[in-house]
Structure formats: structure tokens, C-alpha cells
Design an enzyme around this catalytic site. Structure first.
Site, short mmCIF file in Angstrom:
data_model
loop_
_atom_site.label_atom_id
_atom_site.label_comp_id
_atom_site.label_asym_id
_atom_site.label_seq_id
_atom_site.Cartn_x
_atom_site.Cartn_y
_atom_site.Cartn_z
N HIS A 144 20.50 -16.36 88.15
CA HIS A 144 20.92 -16.63 86.89
C HIS A 144 21.75 -17.86 86.66
O HIS A 144 21.84 -18.70 87.59
CB HIS A 144 21.78 -15.34 86.24
CG HIS A 144 22.94 -15.20 86.96
ND1 HIS A 144 23.08 -15.11 88.47
CD2 HIS A 144 24.12 -15.31 86.49
CE1 HIS A 144 24.34 -15.17 88.86
NE2 HIS A 144 25.38 -15.08 87.68
N ASP A 153 28.39 -21.21 88.72
CA ASP A 153 28.49 -21.27 90.27
C ASP A 153 27.21 -20.78 91.27
O ASP A 153 27.06 -20.73 92.31
CB ASP A 153 29.47 -20.13 90.45
CG ASP A 153 29.13 -18.68 89.89
OD1 ASP A 153 28.71 -18.65 88.72
OD2 ASP A 153 29.55 -17.77 90.71
N HIS A 154 26.00 -20.53 90.45
CA HIS A 154 24.81 -20.00 91.04
C HIS A 154 23.79 -21.12 91.06
O HIS A 154 22.71 -21.01 91.66
CB HIS A 154 24.42 -18.72 90.44
CG HIS A 154 24.98 -17.45 90.83
ND1 HIS A 154 24.60 -16.85 92.01
CD2 HIS A 154 26.21 -17.08 90.26
CE1 HIS A 154 25.73 -15.74 91.88
NE2 HIS A 154 26.63 -16.10 91.06
N HIS A 158 23.87 -7.80 84.09
CA HIS A 158 25.01 -8.90 84.17
C HIS A 158 25.21 -9.49 82.86
O HIS A 158 24.25 -9.08 82.04
CB HIS A 158 24.48 -10.04 85.28
CG HIS A 158 25.70 -10.85 85.71
ND1 HIS A 158 26.94 -10.34 85.93
CD2 HIS A 158 25.57 -12.29 85.86
CE1 HIS A 158 27.77 -11.65 86.21
NE2 HIS A 158 26.92 -12.48 86.06
N ASP A 197 24.55 -11.60 90.54
CA ASP A 197 25.70 -10.85 90.30
C ASP A 197 25.14 -9.69 89.48
O ASP A 197 24.27 -9.76 88.67
CB ASP A 197 26.58 -11.50 89.32
CG ASP A 197 27.02 -13.04 89.89
OD1 ASP A 197 26.84 -13.28 91.19
OD2 ASP A 197 27.76 -13.66 89.28
N HIS A 200 30.69 -13.02 96.84
CA HIS A 200 31.18 -13.15 95.56
C HIS A 200 32.55 -12.73 95.32
O HIS A 200 32.61 -11.92 94.09
CB HIS A 200 29.98 -12.75 94.67
CG HIS A 200 30.04 -13.51 93.30
ND1 HIS A 200 30.78 -12.92 92.22
CD2 HIS A 200 29.14 -14.34 92.74
CE1 HIS A 200 30.52 -13.89 91.34
NE2 HIS A 200 29.77 -14.63 91.40
ZN LIG Z 1 27.32 -14.45 87.06
#
Ligand SMILES: [Zn+2]
Length: 262
Positions: A20, A24-25, A100, A170, A228
Site C-alpha cells: 500500500h 513507510d512502505h 487498513h 498493514d 511493524h
Molecule cells: Zn499503513
């Protein structure tokens, strides 16, 4: 940078899966793409992501007036649907729709059945090169008249096991994923919070360590990896302890460590 620190050869990366578009991804991705360019990569790179990442990357290339010396092949998928993203002779990868704040999917990696292994102790026998190819497929070798020359089981060993790995980050706690990841060898599940912060987990659509363990238990996973973690936790042992109380075979996903199924 982290890949370099752990001496992971970036030229060997052929496919990148993005779950997604929270920063941070994927924010480290552009740096990686340029590093590949600087190291004279020429092999195509396959990039799988929800809609938008292709535009972001193309815009960065446009405004930095960069032309990469390799091709990025964008595979845009819908995170709300289960779908096979890639398949080759050894592996299939499919999406796991998650819950999410942004549309988000995890990934299920499943190794295909491996070929039978030639029993090296039998290599002294009168085997020709073309016999080895047939034996690896699990077939017997026949004479021209149709009679059996060599039985497969006399020369081969069972294949090494094939493993499966589910990456779920996530996500809020959702039992919807359980069916799809049933019996997985290794489950990575996010555990952003501890159970005492369940309210925060629900609000931000993340999971607690206890919930991650619950998913591992329900799905019959062989091993659980937690990751995470919220930056608020300086010590991670309490998160581990919370999960272990429900699912004993749990470890913390520490960057740079390798986990091999047993
Ligand atoms: Zn996220």
C-alpha cells in the site's frame, strides 16, 4: 541502504511487491531504483503495487530528467481482490486483501512442488545424461520395446519440501484472511501495538501482538513473525510475550535476520 548494510545483492532482485502507499512502505524505493541504475542494471524489474505508485515513480523520473538503463514493468493490482500477481516454474504469488486505512494487500508466496533429487550414491550406475533429465521429472526410463530399463525410485530421493510464506502488513484484525493462509509455513503479521492499546489499533486499522497470534492460531500457521512495531515500544520483548501466550512458535522480525522453515 538497509539492503546494502545486510549485503543483499540488489542485482538479484527481479520482482518488488508493495502492499500500500503509506510512506513507510515505499519511500525508500526511489533510492533503490536509482542505485540499480547506477550499478548498470539492464535486466527488467517487475514492480507490483496498488494504483498510484507508477505515477509517483514516473513523475520523479520526469522531474529529475532521468532515463534508467533498465525497464520497470509496472503491474498495478486492485488490493481489494484476491489475485495471482506472478507465477513461474518455482513460485506463485497472490494478493491477500487486508483491512487498513488505505487500500492494502498482503502477499502469499507459495513454492511449487520441486523436482525429485538424483540419489548421488547411485551416480556410478550406467545412467546417461538424458536419463537424469527423465528421472528428475519423476518418470521411469523405458527401453525401445517398452520394457522398464530403470525404475525412478531406485535412483531418486523425494524432493525437498516446498514452503509457503504469507506477508500480512498493514492490517486491522480480520478473520477474512484465515482461509487463504491456512497451514502456511511462515506467517509475517504486523503487530503495531500491545493489547492495552487496542483502541489505538482499531482507530488506526492496525493489529495488536495478541491479535496477530490469534490469526496464526486460527490459520494453523507453523511459525509466526511479528513486525511493524510502533516506535513507542523501546523494548519489544513484551510484544513477543503477549503473542507467545497464545501462539508459542513466534519470533520478532528483526531486520537482517533470516528465517528458514523447519
Ligand atoms: Zn499503513
Amino acid at each position: 541502504m538497509q539492503l546494502g548494510r545486510f549485503e543483499i545483492p540488489i542485482h538479484k532482485i527481479t520482482d518488488i511487491f508493495i502492499s500500500h502507499l503509506h510512506g513507510d512502505h515505499y519511500l525508500g524505493l526511489t533510492g533503490l531504483l536509482f542505485s540499480m541504475h547506477l550499478r548498470k542494471r539492464q535486466v527488467d524489474l517487475h514492480l507490483y503495487s496498488p494504483p498510484g505508485l507508477n505515477e509517483i515513480i514516473l513523475l520523479q523520473l520526469k522531474y529529475s530528467k532521468s532515463v534508467l538503463n533498465y525497464k520497470i514493468i509496472f503491474h498495478v493490482y486492485n488490493p481489494e481482490e484476491k489475485q495471482v500477481l506472478m507465477e513461474d516454474d518455482v513460485l506463485t504469488v497472490e494478493t491477500i486483501p487486508l483491512v487498513h486505512k488505505l487500500a492494502c494487500a498482503g502477499f502469499l508466496f507459495e513454492e511449487k512442488e520441486k523436482p525429485r533429487r538424483i540419489d548421488k550414491t547411485k551416480l556410478g550406475s550406467p545412467l546417461l545424461l538424458q536419463h537424469l533429465v527423465i528421472l528428475k521429472k519423476g518418470e521411469d526410463i523405458f527401453r525401445e520395446d517398452g520394457s522398464v530399463l530403470h525404475r525412478n525410485k531406485d535412483f531418486t530421493l523425494d524432493p525437498t519440501p516446498s514452503y509457503s510464506y504469507a506477508y500480512c502488513s498493514d492490517t486491522a484484525f480480520t478473520e477474512k484472511i484465515v482461509e487463504q493462509i491456512k497451514g502456511v509455513d511462515l506467517l509475517y503479521h504486523e503487530a503495531t501495538f500491545m493489547e492495552e492499546e487496542i483502541g489505538k489499533a482499531i482507530e488506526t486499522k492496525h493489529s495488536t501482538a495478541k491479535q496477530a497470534a490469534e490469526i496464526a492460531r486460527l490459520s494453523g500457521a507453523k511459525k509466526l513473525l511479528l513486525g511493524h512495531f510502533s516506535a513507542r515500544y523501546r523494548e519489544l520483548e513484551p510484544l513477543l510475550a503477549e503473542a507467545v501466550s497464545i501462539f508459542p512458535s513466534t519470533s520478532l522480525a528483526i531486520e537482517g535476520q533470516t528465517f528458514i522453515p523447519n
